[in-house]
Scaffold this motif. Structure first.
Motif, PDB file in Angstrom:
ATOM      1  N   ALA A 116      43.591 -38.083  21.755  1.00 49.16           N
ATOM      2  CA  ALA A 116      43.967 -37.653  20.414  1.00 49.16           C
ATOM      3  C   ALA A 116      45.289 -36.891  20.442  1.00 49.16           C
ATOM      4  CB  ALA A 116      42.867 -36.784  19.822  1.00 49.16           C
ATOM      5  N   GLY A 117      45.545 -36.151  21.529  1.00 50.49           N
ATOM      6  CA  GLY A 117      46.790 -35.410  21.650  1.00 50.49           C
ATOM      7  C   GLY A 117      47.999 -36.319  21.681  1.00 50.49           C
ATOM      8  N   GLU A 120      48.584 -37.512  18.163  1.00 55.30           N
ATOM      9  CA  GLU A 120      49.128 -36.420  17.356  1.00 55.30           C
ATOM     10  C   GLU A 120      50.596 -36.182  17.680  1.00 55.30           C
ATOM     11  OE1 GLU A 120      48.382 -31.659  16.400  1.00 55.30           O
ATOM     12  OE2 GLU A 120      47.157 -32.673  17.911  1.00 55.30           O
ATOM     13  N   LEU A 124      53.804 -36.475  15.113  1.00 51.22           N
ATOM     14  CA  LEU A 124      54.718 -35.357  14.891  1.00 51.22           C
ATOM     15  C   LEU A 124      56.165 -35.757  15.197  1.00 51.22           C
ATOM     16  CD1 LEU A 124      52.578 -32.496  16.461  1.00 51.22           C
ATOM     17  CD2 LEU A 124      53.251 -32.658  14.052  1.00 51.22           C
ATOM     18  N   ARG A 264      53.732 -27.311  17.761  1.00 49.78           N
ATOM     19  CA  ARG A 264      52.676 -28.185  18.265  1.00 49.78           C
ATOM     20  C   ARG A 264      53.258 -29.338  19.073  1.00 49.78           C
ATOM     21  NH1 ARG A 264      47.895 -28.649  20.522  1.00 49.78           N
ATOM     22  NH2 ARG A 264      46.639 -30.401  19.757  1.00 49.78           N
TER      23      ARG A 264
END
Length: 290
Positions: A116-117, A120, A124, A264
């Motif tokens: 999932a990272g 993400e 971004l 992030r």
């Protein structure tokens, strides 16, 4: 002036720690040179020049010297446009993405790529690219016209490519404004301890020792380097001015992403970079003054 919606130098730190090095893994990847060799391009310098310039089409040495800035025109001329008779730009672009896929799988592992990272981080980074602009940015604009890959890890690598070239195009404006020619720019960057070592400058940029020595003498004459080749106070001030001006010209993507999104992205991308470095992504003697 920069709009102060981001912490000072936050975008610069994220670019150096999490964006540029992730993109740059392919420059030193055996997977990239394997892919280019399969197309008939076996010379590593020719492969590197073709890989980064292919998005612009079958360009010649003048275009590459202008857009890359710190490569010797003589070096480029030995390989371009001849390389395009062996492999066309579209073939090279496709090979580069195959190499990025293989490189990230090897360095980061399948679990990280499917995480999932990763998804993400890709989202971004792609959001940040929405704040980029094409005009007067030839390398960014050429890569921005390429299709966006579907796989998250390749979307992330594509986005880091766009962000890398967007900052790089603006950086050339800052270098020109500071009066640093290609060799002087390389030498002052090396003197900060963050640039390529002299060994790699000669091996990859094509400048001989006589040219490097002449540039060193010019920098000493301007009071930017001391007798030991270290930056003087004026030299440090000039390099910081160059980076600050580059920050200003490159503010758009990160202002668009926002402080929380940037933080992030830096967290996620920085973790991927640390994993890649630990897996041997870069030569041990690539950076530094030695």
């Amino acid at each position: 002036m920069l709009r102060m919606t981001l912490p000072p130098r936050a975008a610069r730190r994220a670019w150096h720690a999490a964006i540029n090095p992730l993109h740059a893994t392919v420059y030193f990847s055996p997977d990239f040179f394997k892919e280019l060799a399969a197309l008939g391009v076996e010379d590593r310098i020719a492969a590197s020049l073709a890989g980064r310039s292919a998005a612009m089409g079958a360009v010649g040495p003048g275009v590459v010297a202008a857009s890359f800035y710190n490569y010797s025109h003589d070096l480029i001329s030995r390989h371009l446009p001849a390389v395009w008779r062996t492999a066309g730009p579209a073939e090279v672009v496709a090979a580069r993405y195959r190499a990025a896929d293989a490189t990230l799988r090897r360095l980061l592992g399948e679990e990280t790529l499917a995480s999932a990272g990763m998804a993400e981080a890709a989202a971004l980074a792609m959001r940040a690219t929405e704040g980029c602009t094409r005009h007067a940015r030839p390398l960014y604009a050429a890569h921005a016209d390429l299709p966006v890959p579907e796989e998250p890890h390749l979307r992330l690598w594509h986005a880091t490519t766009l962000l890398r070239e967007h900052r790089g195009d603006g950086h050339l404006v800052a270098l020109l404004s500071a009066g640093l020619d290609p060799v002087e720019a390389l030498l002052t960057h090396t003197a900060t301890g963050k640039g390529m070592s002299p060994k790699w400058i000669k091996a990859t940029r094509g400048w001989d020792q006589e040219t490097l020595d002449a540039a060193t003498a010019r920098l000493r004459g301007r009071g930017l380097l001391d007798a030991d080749g270290e930056l003087t106070e004026a030299g440090r001030d000039l390099r910081e001015h160059v980076e600050t001006e580059t920050d200003r010209l490159d503010a758009g993507p990160y202002e668009h992403l926002g402080a929380d999104g940037l933080a992030r992205l830096a967290e996620l991308g920085g973790g991927f970079v640390l994993t890649a470095v630990a897996a041997g992504a870069f030569p041990a003697d690539l950076f530094g003054k030695g």
